[in-house]
Design a protein around this motif. Structure first.
Motif, PDB file in Angstrom:
ATOM      1  N   PRO A  46       4.383  -1.743   4.259  1.00 18.03           N
ATOM      2  CA  PRO A  46       4.200  -0.117   4.503  1.00 18.03           C
ATOM      3  C   PRO A  46       3.546   0.334   5.811  1.00 18.03           C
ATOM      4  CG  PRO A  46       2.082  -1.186   3.300  1.00 18.03           C
ATOM      5  CD  PRO A  46       3.308  -2.208   3.461  1.00 18.03           C
ATOM      6  N   PRO A  47       4.118   1.510   5.899  1.00 15.74           N
ATOM      7  CA  PRO A  47       3.435   2.076   7.412  1.00 15.74           C
ATOM      8  C   PRO A  47       2.052   2.275   7.357  1.00 15.74           C
ATOM      9  CG  PRO A  47       4.336   3.899   6.099  1.00 15.74           C
ATOM     10  CD  PRO A  47       4.555   2.555   5.240  1.00 15.74           C
ATOM     11  N   PRO A  48       1.575   2.550   8.627  1.00 12.27           N
ATOM     12  CA  PRO A  48      -0.061   2.571   8.843  1.00 12.27           C
ATOM     13  C   PRO A  48      -0.733   3.582   7.636  1.00 12.27           C
ATOM     14  CG  PRO A  48       1.000   2.472  11.022  1.00 12.27           C
ATOM     15  CD  PRO A  48       2.010   2.624   9.918  1.00 12.27           C
ATOM     16  N   ALA A  49      -1.671   3.380   7.388  1.00  9.15           N
ATOM     17  CA  ALA A  49      -2.521   4.318   6.274  1.00  9.15           C
ATOM     18  C   ALA A  49      -2.630   5.752   6.743  1.00  9.15           C
ATOM     19  CB  ALA A  49      -3.881   3.882   5.778  1.00  9.15           C
ATOM     20  N   SER A  56       1.090  12.762   3.580  1.00  9.79           N
ATOM     21  CA  SER A  56       0.852  13.351   2.282  1.00  9.79           C
ATOM     22  C   SER A  56       0.616  14.980   2.344  1.00  9.79           C
ATOM     23  CB  SER A  56      -0.187  12.872   1.616  1.00  9.79           C
ATOM     24  OG  SER A  56      -1.670  12.921   2.391  1.00  9.79           O
ATOM     25  N   LEU A  57       0.224  15.546   3.710  1.00  8.71           N
ATOM     26  CA  LEU A  57       0.097  17.116   3.600  1.00  8.71           C
ATOM     27  C   LEU A  57      -1.158  17.212   2.842  1.00  8.71           C
ATOM     28  CD1 LEU A  57       3.723  18.499   3.723  1.00  8.71           C
ATOM     29  CD2 LEU A  57       2.174  17.654   5.813  1.00  8.71           C
ATOM     30  N   TRP A  95       1.531  -2.524  -0.289  1.00 10.01           N
ATOM     31  CA  TRP A  95       1.794  -1.254  -0.835  1.00 10.01           C
ATOM     32  C   TRP A  95       0.842  -0.773  -1.876  1.00 10.01           C
ATOM     33  CZ3 TRP A  95       4.681   2.334   0.891  1.00 10.01           C
ATOM     34  CH2 TRP A  95       5.711   2.231   1.860  1.00 10.01           C
ATOM     35  N   LEU A  96       0.529  -1.742  -2.798  1.00  3.94           N
ATOM     36  CA  LEU A  96      -0.392  -1.175  -3.739  1.00  3.94           C
ATOM     37  C   LEU A  96      -1.621  -0.991  -3.220  1.00  3.94           C
ATOM     38  CD1 LEU A  96       0.535  -4.065  -6.745  1.00  3.94           C
ATOM     39  CD2 LEU A  96       1.172  -1.831  -6.508  1.00  3.94           C
ATOM     40  N   ALA A  97      -2.020  -1.737  -2.235  1.00  6.45           N
ATOM     41  CA  ALA A  97      -3.431  -1.531  -1.777  1.00  6.45           C
ATOM     42  C   ALA A  97      -3.656  -0.154  -1.109  1.00  6.45           C
ATOM     43  CB  ALA A  97      -3.791  -2.478  -0.399  1.00  6.45           C
ATOM     44  N   GLU A  98      -2.215   0.145  -0.371  1.00  5.06           N
ATOM     45  CA  GLU A  98      -2.097   1.490   0.556  1.00  5.06           C
ATOM     46  C   GLU A  98      -2.216   2.528  -0.642  1.00  5.06           C
ATOM     47  OE1 GLU A  98      -2.656   2.100   3.202  1.00  5.06           O
ATOM     48  OE2 GLU A  98      -2.230   0.331   4.199  1.00  5.06           O
ATOM     49  N   ILE A  99      -1.546   2.437  -2.004  1.00  4.46           N
ATOM     50  CA  ILE A  99      -1.257   3.300  -2.840  1.00  4.46           C
ATOM     51  C   ILE A  99      -3.004   3.543  -3.450  1.00  4.46           C
ATOM     52  CG2 ILE A  99      -0.601   3.832  -5.325  1.00  4.46           C
ATOM     53  CD1 ILE A  99       2.211   2.486  -4.194  1.00  4.46           C
TER      54      ILE A  99
END
Length: 240
Positions: A46-49, A56-57, A95-99
């Motif tokens: 994933p891209p950086p957090a 996400s705006l 990805w799951l961690a970022e989500i």
């Protein structure tokens, strides 16, 4: 009055010529195209957090849900259905961690990790997902305990790794909260018994009974009976 339709003969020959030329060019162009690629795309990290939060705006929860839907649909590529085993589990874990960082109250990433992605016939990848659930449990034990209890079951019955199951069960027992049922806290007792650690199991029961947290008479009676059963079994074992 209806306008009279023009016949094809009235169309200039140059128009017909241009139409034929364009059709020929289209045929030649399609012949020059490479065949459609059926190569499976790997799941990238994933891209950086910070970038995810900016994109996400201000509505990170919606972004988290969209990303979760995208992750779940990633196994369907160009009409090909991939097995979970074909996914890069390190990237999947990221990805799951970022989500979860976008939506800390969300439960679906942990449900997917503990129930879906841990069901692959690959012990290494199974344990990767279980470890992910274990690490994320400490962020919010009050709401994430159900997924760690399932990790205990998977480690015990699928991986047949009792030390790993005990590790998860002990984490549950040391991070008790009002939302966690008593049976989740007692899982370590039965794992210790299955490992042959009967005396250790008795010590755990004694600590639970003397902690003052046990107020339900039925729970106290159950643990007392379990302790006596283990004690008698341990004595019989030593006499043999």
């Amino acid at each position: 009055m209806r306008e009279q339709e023009r016949s094809l003969r009235s169309v200039p020959k140059t128009v017909f010529g241009l139409l034929i030329i364009s059709l020929c060019c289209q045929i030649v162009w399609h012949q020059q195209l490479p065949p459609p690629s059926l190569e499976i795309q790997a799941l990238a990290s994933p891209p950086p957090a910070t970038l995810l939060r900016l994109s996400s705006l201000g509505d990170s929860i919606v972004t988290a849900k969209i990303l979760m839907l995208w992750i779940q649909a990633f196994d369907n590529q160009k009409g090909q259905f991939l097995t979970y085993s074909q996914l890069d589990y390190l990237a999947l874990q990221q990805w799951l961690a970022e989500i979860l960082s976008l939506d800390p109250g969300g439960q679906y990433p942990l449900l997917a990790a503990s129930h879906l992605y841990s069901a692959v016939p690959d012990p290494v990848k199974q344990q990767q997902m279980l470890e992910f659930v274990y690490q994320q449990f400490f962020v919010d034990p009050a709401r994430r305990w159900p997924w760690l209890t399932h990790a205990v079951i998977v480690a015990k019955h699928r991986l047949r790794n009792l030390p790993l199951a005990l590790k998860y069960a002990q984490a549950l027992a040391t991070h008790t909260n009002p939302q966690m049922p008593r049976w989740a806290q007692e899982m370590q007792i039965f794992i210790l018994e299955e490992m042959g650690e009967w005396q250790h199991a008795q010590v755990v029961i004694d600590e639970m009974l003397t902690s003052g947290q046990m107020i339900d008479p039925e729970d106290i009676e159950f643990l007392t009976q379990e302790r006596n059963r283990l004690r008698n079994g341990s004595i019989e074992k030593n006499l043999k």
